[in-house]
Design a protein around this motif. Structure first.
Motif, PDB file in Angstrom:
ATOM      1  N   ILE A  11      19.343 -30.876 -38.315  1.00  0.00           N
ATOM      2  CA  ILE A  11      19.437 -29.736 -38.181  1.00  0.00           C
ATOM      3  C   ILE A  11      20.553 -28.857 -39.515  1.00  0.00           C
ATOM      4  CG2 ILE A  11      21.333 -28.586 -37.067  1.00  0.00           C
ATOM      5  CD1 ILE A  11      19.342 -29.092 -35.153  1.00  0.00           C
ATOM      6  N   GLY A  12      20.900 -29.191 -40.356  1.00  0.00           N
ATOM      7  CA  GLY A  12      20.734 -28.884 -41.240  1.00  0.00           C
ATOM      8  C   GLY A  12      20.094 -28.020 -42.690  1.00  0.00           C
ATOM      9  N   THR A  13      19.464 -29.091 -42.816  1.00  0.00           N
ATOM     10  CA  THR A  13      18.244 -28.629 -43.171  1.00  0.00           C
ATOM     11  C   THR A  13      17.142 -27.833 -42.185  1.00  0.00           C
ATOM     12  OG1 THR A  13      17.899 -31.214 -44.444  1.00  0.00           O
ATOM     13  CG2 THR A  13      15.769 -30.235 -44.274  1.00  0.00           C
ATOM     14  N   ALA A  14      16.967 -27.919 -41.568  1.00  0.00           N
ATOM     15  CA  ALA A  14      15.828 -26.714 -40.775  1.00  0.00           C
ATOM     16  C   ALA A  14      16.938 -25.379 -41.111  1.00  0.00           C
ATOM     17  CB  ALA A  14      15.553 -27.573 -39.086  1.00  0.00           C
ATOM     18  N   ILE A  15      18.539 -25.254 -40.457  1.00  0.00           N
ATOM     19  CA  ILE A  15      18.754 -24.182 -40.995  1.00  0.00           C
ATOM     20  C   ILE A  15      19.169 -23.882 -42.587  1.00  0.00           C
ATOM     21  CG2 ILE A  15      21.313 -23.221 -41.204  1.00  0.00           C
ATOM     22  CD1 ILE A  15      21.576 -24.859 -38.639  1.00  0.00           C
ATOM     23  N   ALA A  16      18.938 -24.237 -43.780  1.00  0.00           N
ATOM     24  CA  ALA A  16      18.649 -23.909 -44.937  1.00  0.00           C
ATOM     25  C   ALA A  16      17.305 -23.239 -45.241  1.00  0.00           C
ATOM     26  CB  ALA A  16      19.292 -25.626 -45.490  1.00  0.00           C
ATOM     27  N   GLN A  17      16.839 -24.368 -44.785  1.00  0.00           N
ATOM     28  CA  GLN A  17      14.855 -23.704 -44.268  1.00  0.00           C
ATOM     29  C   GLN A  17      15.146 -22.287 -43.911  1.00  0.00           C
ATOM     30  OE1 GLN A  17      13.395 -26.675 -42.135  1.00  0.00           O
ATOM     31  NE2 GLN A  17      11.861 -28.046 -44.549  1.00  0.00           N
ATOM     32  N   ALA A  62      27.083 -28.611 -40.016  1.00  0.00           N
ATOM     33  CA  ALA A  62      25.739 -29.163 -39.567  1.00  0.00           C
ATOM     34  C   ALA A  62      25.794 -31.198 -39.860  1.00  0.00           C
ATOM     35  CB  ALA A  62      24.176 -28.745 -40.240  1.00  0.00           C
ATOM     36  N   VAL A  63      26.829 -31.717 -39.341  1.00  0.00           N
ATOM     37  CA  VAL A  63      27.411 -32.789 -39.492  1.00  0.00           C
ATOM     38  C   VAL A  63      27.742 -33.122 -38.366  1.00  0.00           C
ATOM     39  CG1 VAL A  63      28.492 -32.279 -42.155  1.00  0.00           C
ATOM     40  CG2 VAL A  63      29.398 -32.644 -39.311  1.00  0.00           C
ATOM     41  N   PRO A  64      27.201 -35.180 -37.959  1.00  0.00           N
ATOM     42  CA  PRO A  64      27.540 -35.753 -36.895  1.00  0.00           C
ATOM     43  C   PRO A  64      28.683 -35.433 -36.513  1.00  0.00           C
ATOM     44  CG  PRO A  64      27.152 -37.119 -38.435  1.00  0.00           C
ATOM     45  CD  PRO A  64      27.407 -35.770 -39.431  1.00  0.00           C
ATOM     46  N   PHE A  65      28.573 -34.865 -34.552  1.00  0.00           N
ATOM     47  CA  PHE A  65      30.488 -34.743 -34.144  1.00  0.00           C
ATOM     48  C   PHE A  65      31.810 -34.895 -34.715  1.00  0.00           C
ATOM     49  CE2 PHE A  65      33.768 -34.160 -31.464  1.00  0.00           C
ATOM     50  CZ  PHE A  65      33.683 -32.431 -30.997  1.00  0.00           C
ATOM     51  N   ALA A  66      31.264 -36.168 -34.888  1.00  0.00           N
ATOM     52  CA  ALA A  66      32.421 -37.399 -35.563  1.00  0.00           C
ATOM     53  C   ALA A  66      33.460 -36.899 -36.653  1.00  0.00           C
ATOM     54  CB  ALA A  66      32.935 -38.603 -35.299  1.00  0.00           C
ATOM     55  N   ASN A  67      32.462 -36.101 -37.553  1.00  0.00           N
ATOM     56  CA  ASN A  67      32.814 -36.324 -38.648  1.00  0.00           C
ATOM     57  C   ASN A  67      33.639 -34.734 -38.825  1.00  0.00           C
ATOM     58  OD1 ASN A  67      31.617 -38.217 -39.800  1.00  0.00           O
ATOM     59  ND2 ASN A  67      30.239 -37.652 -41.237  1.00  0.00           N
ATOM     60  N   ASP A  85      29.503 -23.851 -35.306  1.00  0.00           N
ATOM     61  CA  ASP A  85      29.437 -25.015 -34.614  1.00  0.00           C
ATOM     62  C   ASP A  85      27.810 -25.697 -34.242  1.00  0.00           C
ATOM     63  OD1 ASP A  85      29.561 -27.495 -33.680  1.00  0.00           O
ATOM     64  OD2 ASP A  85      30.994 -27.066 -32.130  1.00  0.00           O
ATOM     65  N   ALA A  86      27.528 -26.281 -35.164  1.00  0.00           N
ATOM     66  CA  ALA A  86      25.657 -26.497 -34.674  1.00  0.00           C
ATOM     67  C   ALA A  86      25.240 -28.276 -34.344  1.00  0.00           C
ATOM     68  CB  ALA A  86      24.921 -25.998 -35.655  1.00  0.00           C
ATOM     69  N   MET A  87      26.820 -28.455 -34.445  1.00  0.00           N
ATOM     70  CA  MET A  87      27.197 -30.099 -33.505  1.00  0.00           C
ATOM     71  C   MET A  87      26.532 -30.311 -32.322  1.00  0.00           C
ATOM     72  SD  MET A  87      30.201 -30.949 -36.540  1.00  0.00           S
ATOM     73  CE  MET A  87      31.322 -29.635 -35.749  1.00  0.00           C
ATOM     74  N   LYS A 117      29.532 -21.328 -31.915  1.00  0.00           N
ATOM     75  CA  LYS A 117      28.404 -21.921 -31.230  1.00  0.00           C
ATOM     76  C   LYS A 117      26.848 -21.827 -31.488  1.00  0.00           C
ATOM     77  CE  LYS A 117      27.972 -25.843 -29.379  1.00  0.00           C
ATOM     78  NZ  LYS A 117      28.988 -27.633 -29.698  1.00  0.00           N
ATOM     79  N   ALA A 118      26.503 -22.313 -32.066  1.00  0.00           N
ATOM     80  CA  ALA A 118      25.148 -21.117 -32.683  1.00  0.00           C
ATOM     81  C   ALA A 118      24.585 -22.402 -33.114  1.00  0.00           C
ATOM     82  CB  ALA A 118      25.268 -20.263 -34.054  1.00  0.00           C
ATOM     83  N   PHE A 119      22.892 -22.695 -32.954  1.00  0.00           N
ATOM     84  CA  PHE A 119      22.050 -23.872 -33.850  1.00  0.00           C
ATOM     85  C   PHE A 119      21.719 -24.502 -33.597  1.00  0.00           C
ATOM     86  CE2 PHE A 119      23.141 -20.463 -37.271  1.00  0.00           C
ATOM     87  CZ  PHE A 119      21.638 -19.801 -37.158  1.00  0.00           C
ATOM     88  N   ASN A 120      22.812 -25.396 -32.086  1.00  0.00           N
ATOM     89  CA  ASN A 120      23.013 -26.827 -31.754  1.00  0.00           C
ATOM     90  C   ASN A 120      22.115 -27.007 -30.256  1.00  0.00           C
ATOM     91  OD1 ASN A 120      24.564 -25.065 -29.530  1.00  0.00           O
ATOM     92  ND2 ASN A 120      24.880 -26.814 -28.810  1.00  0.00           N
ATOM     93  N   HIS A 121      21.206 -25.737 -29.740  1.00  0.00           N
ATOM     94  CA  HIS A 121      20.557 -26.272 -28.482  1.00  0.00           C
ATOM     95  C   HIS A 121      19.132 -26.691 -28.893  1.00  0.00           C
ATOM     96  CE1 HIS A 121      18.564 -21.980 -28.561  1.00  0.00           C
ATOM     97  NE2 HIS A 121      18.378 -22.671 -27.988  1.00  0.00           N
ATOM     98  N   LEU A 122      18.503 -26.286 -29.783  1.00  0.00           N
ATOM     99  CA  LEU A 122      17.400 -26.712 -30.043  1.00  0.00           C
ATOM    100  C   LEU A 122      17.226 -27.828 -30.975  1.00  0.00           C
ATOM    101  CD1 LEU A 122      15.899 -23.352 -31.638  1.00  0.00           C
ATOM    102  CD2 LEU A 122      15.394 -24.314 -29.109  1.00  0.00           C
ATOM    103  N   PRO A 123      16.205 -29.182 -30.799  1.00  0.00           N
ATOM    104  CA  PRO A 123      16.113 -30.514 -31.243  1.00  0.00           C
ATOM    105  C   PRO A 123      15.975 -29.455 -32.539  1.00  0.00           C
ATOM    106  CG  PRO A 123      14.919 -29.728 -29.518  1.00  0.00           C
ATOM    107  CD  PRO A 123      15.809 -29.274 -29.334  1.00  0.00           C
ATOM    108  N   ALA A 124      16.211 -30.605 -33.644  1.00  0.00           N
ATOM    109  CA  ALA A 124      15.681 -29.752 -35.428  1.00  0.00           C
ATOM    110  C   ALA A 124      14.133 -29.667 -35.597  1.00  0.00           C
ATOM    111  CB  ALA A 124      16.145 -31.497 -36.379  1.00  0.00           C
ATOM    112  N   ALA A 125      13.594 -30.508 -34.631  1.00  0.00           N
ATOM    113  CA  ALA A 125      11.783 -30.690 -35.365  1.00  0.00           C
ATOM    114  C   ALA A 125      11.549 -28.814 -34.338  1.00  0.00           C
ATOM    115  CB  ALA A 125      11.033 -31.666 -34.722  1.00  0.00           C
TER     116      ALA A 125
END
Length: 197
Positions: A11-17, A62-67, A85-87, A117-125
């Motif tokens: 997810i983080g990579t897709a947002i960075a792109q 864009a980290v695992p939620f637990a982090n 929050d993109a988690m 909350k944003a960027f979390n609802h779409l799969p990374a691909a």
């Protein structure tokens, strides 16, 4: 305004792109070194340590939620910042969140920040396919916050990245449509929608 993405997983990579495609400088950081991946994505990605990344005006998680709690402890003061929050908290028992929507629970780790909350609802691909869909419109990104000004600011960023922002209102109201709860995905998660201007 300065931007940072913490976490360069899928997810983080897709947002960075998306930042790279629009020639917007963004700090990137992660638990592991991100220099090589940042260089591969584009020259406007600036690798930094997490402790430096949290100094940005807008911090995208864009980290695992637990982090997320560890990231919250990385800054002495979150006052005046926007935390996106993109988690997703899929699989986290609701009682662990105190019965709150996940983004409201996240906000407790970032006192003084305005959580959006944003960027979390779409799969990374799907997110990595970019802002323009096959149909020729703009891919929708949902935005939700308890702070109208922060929601509007993130919606403007989403628009600048080429996506079509749709504001859902408060986290505990319309925002519930993009909040995973326990082992249940919310209604708008995975919905790849197109907006035609």
């Amino acid at each position: 305004m300065s931007y940072a993405i913490i976490g360069l997983g899928k997810i983080g990579t897709a947002i960075a792109q998306a930042f790279s495609h629009q020639d917007i400088e963004v700090i990137v950081a992660g638990r592991r070194p991100v220099d090589a991946l940042a260089a591969e994505i584009g020259p406007l990605l600036v690798p930094r340590r997490i402790e430096d990344a949290v100094k940005a005006d807008v911090v995208i998680l864009a980290v695992p939620f637990a982090n997320h709690r560890d990231i919250g402890r990385a800054a002495a003061n979150w006052e005046g910042k926007i935390v996106i929050d993109a988690m997703n908290a899929y699989g986290v028992p609701p009682e662990e969140l105190g019965g709150l929507p996940s983004s409201a629970a996240v906000a407790k780790s970032f006192p003084g920040a305005k959580v959006v909350k944003a960027f979390n609802h779409l799969p990374a691909a799907t997110l990595a396919q970019g802002a323009t869909t096959r149909q020729g419109g703009r891919r929708v990104v949902f935005v939700s916050s308890d702070h109208e000004d922060a929601s509007a600011s993130v919606a403007a960023l989403v628009d600048r990245l080429g996506f079509a922002p749709i504001e859902l209102g408060k986290i505990g109201e319309g925002g519930l449509l993009v909040q995973a709860r326990g082992n249940t995905w919310a209604q708008l998660i995975f919905q790849d929608l197109t907006k035609f201007d």
